[in-house]
Write an enzyme that holds these catalytic residues in place. Structure first.
Site, mmCIF file in Angstrom:
data_model
loop_
_atom_site.group_PDB
_atom_site.id
_atom_site.type_symbol
_atom_site.label_atom_id
_atom_site.label_comp_id
_atom_site.label_asym_id
_atom_site.label_seq_id
_atom_site.Cartn_x
_atom_site.Cartn_y
_atom_site.Cartn_z
ATOM 1 N N GLY A 98 41.401 21.112 -36.567
ATOM 2 C CA GLY A 98 42.064 19.819 -36.665
ATOM 3 C C GLY A 98 41.375 18.772 -35.824
ATOM 4 O O GLY A 98 41.135 17.639 -36.267
ATOM 5 N N GLU A 151 31.109 4.409 -27.651
ATOM 6 C CA GLU A 151 31.548 4.278 -26.264
ATOM 7 C C GLU A 151 32.357 5.470 -25.776
ATOM 8 O O GLU A 151 32.260 5.849 -24.602
ATOM 9 C CB GLU A 151 32.361 2.983 -26.092
ATOM 10 C CG GLU A 151 31.536 1.719 -26.208
ATOM 11 C CD GLU A 151 31.292 1.267 -27.640
ATOM 12 O OE1 GLU A 151 30.533 0.299 -27.843
ATOM 13 O OE2 GLU A 151 31.871 1.881 -28.573
ATOM 14 N N LEU A 202 45.423 25.928 -40.010
ATOM 15 C CA LEU A 202 46.720 25.284 -39.844
ATOM 16 C C LEU A 202 46.751 24.342 -38.647
ATOM 17 O O LEU A 202 46.328 24.696 -37.553
ATOM 18 C CB LEU A 202 47.822 26.339 -39.686
ATOM 19 C CG LEU A 202 47.969 27.328 -40.844
ATOM 20 C CD1 LEU A 202 49.055 28.343 -40.526
ATOM 21 C CD2 LEU A 202 48.258 26.605 -42.154
ATOM 22 N N ARG A 257 25.580 -9.321 -13.696
ATOM 23 C CA ARG A 257 25.086 -8.241 -14.566
ATOM 24 C C ARG A 257 23.602 -7.978 -14.310
ATOM 25 O O ARG A 257 23.141 -6.840 -14.362
ATOM 26 C CB ARG A 257 25.341 -8.564 -16.039
ATOM 27 C CG ARG A 257 24.614 -9.812 -16.531
ATOM 28 C CD ARG A 257 24.967 -10.127 -17.980
ATOM 29 N NE ARG A 257 24.398 -11.416 -18.374
ATOM 30 C CZ ARG A 257 23.627 -11.597 -19.436
ATOM 31 N NH1 ARG A 257 23.309 -10.581 -20.225
ATOM 32 N NH2 ARG A 257 23.165 -12.796 -19.731
ATOM 33 N N HIS A 288 53.164 26.630 -34.590
ATOM 34 C CA HIS A 288 52.283 25.980 -33.617
ATOM 35 C C HIS A 288 53.072 25.581 -32.367
ATOM 36 O O HIS A 288 54.156 25.010 -32.445
ATOM 37 C CB HIS A 288 51.646 24.715 -34.223
ATOM 38 C CG HIS A 288 50.713 24.005 -33.286
ATOM 39 N ND1 HIS A 288 49.372 24.300 -33.224
ATOM 40 C CD2 HIS A 288 50.926 23.047 -32.356
ATOM 41 C CE1 HIS A 288 48.798 23.546 -32.317
ATOM 42 N NE2 HIS A 288 49.723 22.767 -31.766
#
Length: 634
Positions: free
Chosen positions: A164, A378, A195, A330, A269
């Site tokens: 999943g 990111e 599942l 920066r 689950h």
């Protein structure tokens, strides 16, 4: 596929029997542990029992747990359980390997036990917290990258994911990264147990589609029966022989394997087996040939990981600027990064295809091999940064536009639980970036990072303080965030100025100050202009540069606010919620007779020239002058 010269040695039937029995034993532990805690995921554990047995008791190389209790040794193979809800079987594997008493397993999920519902580094065999699904492979990529390019060592990295979670975008970013960099020391594993929690996973058991997807990312993909010991042994051996790409084992498994009336059925689950536990345990025990089985073959690591020292990181040269000159913070970040890298071989940089805007490209001038291009991914960049910093293998700086860090917030949240040491640099903050518009403007980032426990938030206002902030971040445990700006701002500090985390600077002061103004970055420059305008009218204000927003210099705020009659104004290129203003309000909340007026970006902004945007959204020098005149009337 390129392969090594080693021929595959099939395990003996005796070895296979031991590994089968160990898998069965791990299943039994998982049922009993979750029964004792009345919660957990025994069916998710059961689908991966053979995988865990083969990995921990045949494939992975690590120091003898009966002798070495700290298993985060630089030479050991790495294992990330990305499907962190299957923690019980991971704990059981380490207990059976001899790291701690098997009896401790019954303390699962108790408040006084570190065997938590999902793994965390409170345990000496866990590198990172998992359980927020989709993040483990990024961290594993960082570990593998460090092993291949920095340590140049033999250790391998294994990452076990659920089917999943393999649909998560973060996983796809990581797959792209691993394939692009040909991380042949990385072995991903997908436990395809079909599942999910409330529905079957999208592909169920369509193994061919899984295989094609992995191959499209540049992986050597092996479809395997996840419950067949011999197949698994052969597949892991094949993975180790691949020299030109990463490998992914796609294991066809069944949730609740060998659990009667539960195997491969929905609605189990995340549930302990309750009344069914005894009959399940009895059945599973009947499958064992030797109930007293113990691991017989844990191979030791190759001791070729270099010694690494990440302490005492310092700039190779002090700041060298002229007072009054202008430079973007920066750009000063890039200079500081290069200076740190010159002085320390373990400083590394990561970026998300923004290196010519964040100036992380300065690393390339020092050592191009210590720059990791993560492209426009990111979440993965932050996960890789966490991975390369694991086990103190490097001092990592990850940079991009601060606005784009919001999509990686869950990685940072989990990074805190992981006790990670990651330095994050966010550029192009606020409306002061100008014409690019609101999608590029970071206006929530201070709030986001302030919410992270233990996070240090730097907001330097000139090039000198920026270089020192970066140096301090390199030597500070936990997550550090350095907020840097696009526009050039004046140099206000001497090159010899000393900076300390949690200590503010008073940059303008008189004996007749009527208001304390707290500002940083572009708004500090605007405040200095406002101070001159007000002084011309006979009004003096005190100006504070907080330097760190977290921890804020609470004493300095309280004392200087009191000296200014309890009148405080905060000015920030950020939304009103969670930024400098709220930090200052927290600092004075226990004081009587204090007034705090917050100036912040008061609406969703728009494109325009920076100066006009500062004016439009209430944080320019003119706005500060008006706020001061209003506050002194109160």
């Amino acid at each position: 596929m390129s392969s090594g010269d080693n021929l595959y040695h099939q395990p003996t039937m005796e070895e296979v029997t031991v590994l089968k029995d160990m898998a069965t034993k791990l299943r039994i532990h998982s049922v009993k542990m979750t029964l004792a805690s009345k919660s957990g995921h025994p069916t998710s554990c059961s689908s991966m029992a053979e995988l865990m047995s083969v990995l921990f008791f045949k494939v992975m190389k690590y120091k003898d747990p009966k002798v070495t209790k700290e298993q985060r040794d630089p030479a050991n193979d790495r294992f990330i359980l990305s499907k962190g809800h299957a923690a019980p079987i991971l704990y059981a594997a380490w207990a059976e390997a001899g790291l701690f008493p098997v009896s401790d397993l019954m303390n699962l999920r108790k408040i006084d036990s570190d065997l938590e519902g999902h793994p965390t580094p409170r345990l000496n065999f866990i590198d990172v917290a998992t359980g927020s699904l989709g993040q483990g492979l990024s961290v594993a990529c960082g570990m593998a990258y460090a092993g291949k390019h920095f340590d140049k060592a033999s250790y391998r990295t294994y990452c076990l994911m659920g089917d999943g979670e393999s649909m998560e975008g973060n996983i796809w970013e990581a797959l792209n990264f691993a394939g692009f960099y040909k991380l042949n020391n990385l072995c991903a594993i997908i436990d395809v147990n079909r599942l999910g929690q409330s529905d079957p996973a999208p592909l169920q058991h369509d193994m061919e589609t899984y295989k094609k997807r992995m191959e499209s990312f540049g992986f050597h993909a092996i479809v395997v029966d996840g419950h067949d010991i011999l197949e698994l042994c052969k597949a892991f051996d094949e993975a180790e022989s691949v020299t030109d790409k990463p490998t992914c084992l796609i294991a066809k498994t069944f949730k609740g394997k060998y659990f009667p009336d539960i195997e491969n059925l929905m609605n189990w689950h995340g549930k302990a087996l309750g009344d069914k536990s005894a009959s399940v345990v009895k059945h599973v025990e009947s499958l064992m040939k030797n109930p007293g089985v113990k691991p017989t073959n844990i191979p030791p690591p190759t001791m070729d990981a270099p010694n690494v020292d990440i302490t005492g990181v310092a700039l190779s040269d002090p700041p060298a600027y002229n007072l009054g000159d202008k430079l973007a913070t920066r750009q000063a970040y890039g200079s500081a990064l290069a200076k740190l890298a010159k002085n320390n071989p373990n400083v590394v940089a990561l970026d998300g295809d923004m290196k010519n805007s964040t100036f992380s490209q300065e690393m390339l001038k020092v050592d191009k091999n210590r720059y990791i291009e993560c492209f426009i991914c990111e979440q993965n960049m932050l996960g890789v940064g966490i991975g390369v910093a694991c086990r103190d293998r490097s001092v990592a700086f990850a940079s991009t536009f601060a606005a784009f860090l919001t999509r990686g917030f869950d990685n940072l949240r989990m990074g805190v639980i992981s006790q990670t040491n990651l330095n994050v640099v966010g550029s192009h903050c606020g409306v002061s970036i100008g014409e690019d518009g609101p999608s590029q403007m970071a206006l929530e980032d201070i709030a986001m990072f302030r919410s992270l426990p233990g996070c240090t938030v730097f907001y330097p206002s000139d090039a000198v303080s920026t270089e020192r902030a970066v140096e301090l971040a390199a030597n500070t445990r936990g997550i550090c965030f350095v907020r840097v700006s696009r526009p050039a701002t004046p140099i206000i500090y001497n090159n010899q100025e000393e900076f300390t985390i949690g200590k503010a600077k008073i940059v303008r002061k008189s004996d007749s100050d009527q208001v304390l103004v707290v500002a940083a970055g572009i708004t500090l420059a605007e405040t200095m202009k406002a101070a001159d305008m007000l002084a011309a009218k006979g009004i003096n204000i005190r100006v504070m540069d907080p330097f760190t927003i977290k921890p804020l210099d609470i004493t300095a705020v309280q004392d200087n606010a009191a000296a200014c009659g309890g009148r405080v104004i905060t000015v920030e290129d950020h939304y009103p919620e969670g930024g400098i203003g709220d930090a200052v309000l927290d600092a004075v909340s226990s004081y009587r007779n204090m007034i705090v007026r917050k100036l912040a970006v008061n609406a969703v902004p728009r494109s325009g020239p920076p100066a006009e945007l500062l004016e439009m959204f209430g944080i320019s020098a003119n706005n500060i002058v008006k706020a001061v005149n209003d506050v002194i009337k109160l």
